[in-house]
Design a protein around this motif. Structure first.
Motif, PDB file in Angstrom:
ATOM      1  N   ALA A  22       0.898  -1.224   0.068  1.00 30.10           N
ATOM      2  CA  ALA A  22      -0.070   0.029   0.039  1.00 30.10           C
ATOM      3  C   ALA A  22       0.800   1.171  -0.057  1.00 30.10           C
ATOM      4  O   ALA A  22       0.789   2.249  -0.800  1.00 30.10           O
ATOM      5  CB  ALA A  22      -0.910  -0.159   1.139  1.00 30.10           C
ATOM      6  N   ALA A  23       1.955   1.240   0.974  1.00 30.95           N
ATOM      7  CA  ALA A  23       2.825   2.298   1.004  1.00 30.95           C
ATOM      8  C   ALA A  23       3.311   2.766  -0.486  1.00 30.95           C
ATOM      9  O   ALA A  23       3.431   4.049  -0.743  1.00 30.95           O
ATOM     10  CB  ALA A  23       3.701   2.487   1.998  1.00 30.95           C
ATOM     11  N   SER A  24       3.857   1.528  -0.928  1.00 29.87           N
ATOM     12  CA  SER A  24       4.404   1.872  -2.061  1.00 29.87           C
ATOM     13  C   SER A  24       3.599   2.598  -3.518  1.00 29.87           C
ATOM     14  O   SER A  24       4.054   3.024  -4.383  1.00 29.87           O
ATOM     15  CB  SER A  24       5.174   0.454  -3.134  1.00 29.87           C
ATOM     16  N   ALA A  25       2.154   2.377  -3.144  1.00 28.66           N
ATOM     17  CA  ALA A  25       1.198   3.081  -4.082  1.00 28.66           C
ATOM     18  C   ALA A  25       0.693   4.354  -3.601  1.00 28.66           C
ATOM     19  O   ALA A  25      -0.319   4.944  -3.973  1.00 28.66           O
ATOM     20  CB  ALA A  25       0.059   2.036  -4.239  1.00 28.66           C
ATOM     21  N   GLY A  26       1.369   4.945  -2.434  1.00 28.39           N
ATOM     22  CA  GLY A  26       1.083   6.075  -1.696  1.00 28.39           C
ATOM     23  C   GLY A  26      -0.213   5.909  -0.817  1.00 28.39           C
ATOM     24  O   GLY A  26      -0.799   6.982  -0.833  1.00 28.39           O
ATOM     25  N   ARG A  27      -0.485   4.680  -0.665  1.00 25.72           N
ATOM     26  CA  ARG A  27      -1.532   4.795   0.282  1.00 25.72           C
ATOM     27  C   ARG A  27      -1.172   3.920   1.735  1.00 25.72           C
ATOM     28  O   ARG A  27      -0.223   3.442   1.867  1.00 25.72           O
ATOM     29  CB  ARG A  27      -2.731   3.654  -0.262  1.00 25.72           C
ATOM     30  N   LEU A  28      -2.248   3.890   2.253  1.00 21.91           N
ATOM     31  CA  LEU A  28      -1.936   3.186   3.894  1.00 21.91           C
ATOM     32  C   LEU A  28      -2.975   2.382   4.182  1.00 21.91           C
ATOM     33  O   LEU A  28      -3.961   2.355   3.929  1.00 21.91           O
ATOM     34  CB  LEU A  28      -2.263   4.470   5.077  1.00 21.91           C
ATOM     35  N   PHE A  29      -2.542   0.928   4.455  1.00 18.50           N
ATOM     36  CA  PHE A  29      -3.450  -0.011   5.093  1.00 18.50           C
ATOM     37  C   PHE A  29      -3.240   0.014   6.634  1.00 18.50           C
ATOM     38  O   PHE A  29      -1.900  -0.366   6.963  1.00 18.50           O
ATOM     39  CB  PHE A  29      -3.302  -1.247   4.417  1.00 18.50           C
TER      40      PHE A  29
END
Ligand code: FAD
Ligand code: 2HG
Ligand code: ZN
Length: 476
Positions: A128-135
């Motif tokens: 998720a972080a690598s896509a600019g998102r947070l899980f």
């Protein structure tokens, strides 16, 4: 009908491949699959099966259902209630989901990700972080627990305060039912009122209603700034006042509010001597807090500092340290995660994972400490947990000089004191770890007959043969 073990295993091997059916008679070491993380529960198995696709899970579940073999779904085997390992009754197999670890779809614009059940939690956070998102699900076992296990236990952890627990993070699910049918609920929708919300039935069901094979999960904006602080307080009343004050000033930026008692801190220092001293003074309780947002770090730190200084001025915090680097932040969160490990190294404990209305926690703890001391002189309560969610790990270590085995034998008596008082306040005997085998019998004492009956009816409707993780949550 006779049951031929070797013929059954041969059939299983033909369905998922020879190398994916592990058995002791071939010299394969099954110990890490048949014994739970705490080393409390263990049972025999015909085999450990490692399917790689939903179709393979379906084929195995069908074979099991047709031959009266019970299936124990297993993820990372980090559960704390003995739900992920076999019991001693009947023929059982462990269905290990680790090979079902594929990413099915990452939809960044929809803020969703669909992964298979064996995906490791930490790897999902990284993806998720690598896509600019947070899980946002975050817990001490994240390096090895799996999404399927997180779903089946409705895991909580450190950021429930802001993002909710696993139940709140799910949009869709794929499940293999106990008869082998595939229930496809994999929808990536935030609104869908087309009948009963079936996916919620499987979340928190501890593998007793079916095998989760994939899930569609919510993603959030990845914070660009984070601030963590460690504060000492003199009482739990003050701790609850700090929570109220910090939420009022920080709003939705406030993501975690964890409690550590002084004895818990001392235990971590004893077994992890590299843990630095964080405050000048010793206090009775400590709070570990985190805030995060999409702005810049300096502004967030300023806001956190201002809010904490107001608490200091009010006298509800006695001392505070704000982490000023990534390394310092890691020290704080390692300290929190190491409480479980320190307790394990100290010889185990009687665990309680209780939930209470936050407002009642101070009175509860103040009443409970002398009551336990009276019943078990010298007892060592190690209290910590997710105070922001009203979830305490009220673990009880043996009095000095009492060995671990003798102490475990007192489990029922210790549980009764803590759980009776919890339920008297309309609290729960399991906030996040679940029931498994550990609390199965206790459940009967604390739930109404009607609630138990409804659970049994649901179980019977989906699993009439009682072959899906038997002996967990419910007695049959
Ligand atoms: P397992 O232990 O393998 O299984 C747990 C249950 O899920 C079992 O009933 C099993 O049958 C079922 N299951 C597993 N996979 C599937 C599937 N695919 N389909 C159907 N059923 C399945 N928990 C928290 O909530 N919060 C915490 O902060 C927390 N911290 C922890 C810290 C440590 C150090 C440890 C050891 C544990 C911690 N836990 C915590 C408990 C545990 O990590 C969680 O319950 C986790 O969600 C279990 O995931 P798992 O993959 O290891 O599942
Ligand atoms: C935690 O919050 C976990 O650290 C584990 O839920 C709690 O070990 C425990 O009792
Ligand atoms: Zn916890």
């Amino acid at each position: 009908m006779t049951f031929e073990v070797q013929a059954w295993l041969a059939e299983a091997r033909s369905l998922i491949g020879d190398a994916n059916v592990l058995t002791e008679d071939r010299g394969e070491d099954l110990s890490s699959f048949v014994k739970d993380w705490r080393g409390k529960f263990q049972g025999p198995v015909l085999a450990v099966l490692r399917p790689a696709t939903t179709a393979e899970v379906q084929a195995i579940v069908r074979l099991a259902a047709g031959t009266g073999v019970a299936v124990v779904p297993q993820g990372g085997n980090t559960g704390l209630c003995g739900a992920s390992v076999p019991t001693n009754t009947g023929r059982q197999v462990v269905l290990q989901l680790g090979r079902m670890n594929k990413l099915r779809e990452l939809d960044v614009r929809n803020n969703t990700v669909t992964v298979e059940a064996g995906y490791i939690l930490q790897q999902l956070q990284e993806l998720a972080a690598s896509a600019g998102r947070l899980f946002p699900l975050s817990l001490g076992a994240e390096g090895s627990c799996q999404i399927g296990g997180n779903l089946a236990t409705n895991a909580g952890g450190m950021q429930v305060l802001r993002y909710g627990n696993m139940r709140d993070l799910v949009l869709g699910l794929e499940v293999v039912l106990p008869n082998g049918e595939v229930l496809d609920l994999l929808r990536a929708l935030r609104k869908d009122n087309t009948g009963y919300d079936l996916k919620q039935l499987f979340i928190g069901s501890e593998g007793t209603l079916g095998v989760i094979t994939a899930a569609t999960l919510k993603l959030f904006p990845l914070p660009t700034a984070e601030a963590s602080a460690f504060a000492g307080v003199n009482s739990l009343e003050d701790a609850v006042s700090v929570l109220e004050a910090m939420r009022a000033s920080m709003g939705d930026r406030f993501t975690a509010f964890e409690l550590i008692s002084h004895p818990a801190l001392l235990l971590v220092r004893r077994y992890f001597p590299e843990t630095p001293r964080l405050l000048e003074e010793d206090c009775s309780w400590y709070l570990l807090m985190k805030a995060a947002d999409g702005g810049d770090e300096a502004a967030l730190n300023d806001a956190m500092q201002t809010a904490l200084m107001a608490c200091l001025e009010q006298g509800i915090i006695c001392d505070v340290a704000l982490a000023s680097s990534v390394a310092q932040t890691k020290v704080l969160w390692d300290l929190r995660e190491n409480v479980t490990h320190a307790q394990q190294m100290d010889g185990g404990n009687i665990k309680h994972d209780i939930a209470l209305p936050i407002s009642r926690i101070p009175t509860f703890v103040e009443g409970m400490l002398p009551e336990l001391e009276k019943a078990f002189p010298g007892v060592r309560p190690i209290i910590y947990g997710h105070l922001g969610d009203g979830n305490l790990h009220f673990n009880v270590s043996a009095p000095n000089g009492v060995d671990s085995k003798a102490w475990q034998a007192r489990t029922e008596a210790v549980n009764k004191i803590i759980h009776d008082a919890t339920v008297a306040l309309r609290g729960s005997i399991s906030a996040e770890h679940g029931v498994g085998q550990l609390k199965r019998e206790e459940l009967l004492q604390y739930k109404t007959a009607v609630e138990m009956e409804v659970m049994h009816r649901i179980k019977k409707a989906l699993d009439p043969q009682g072959l899906m993780n038997p002996g967990k949550v419910l007695s049959t």
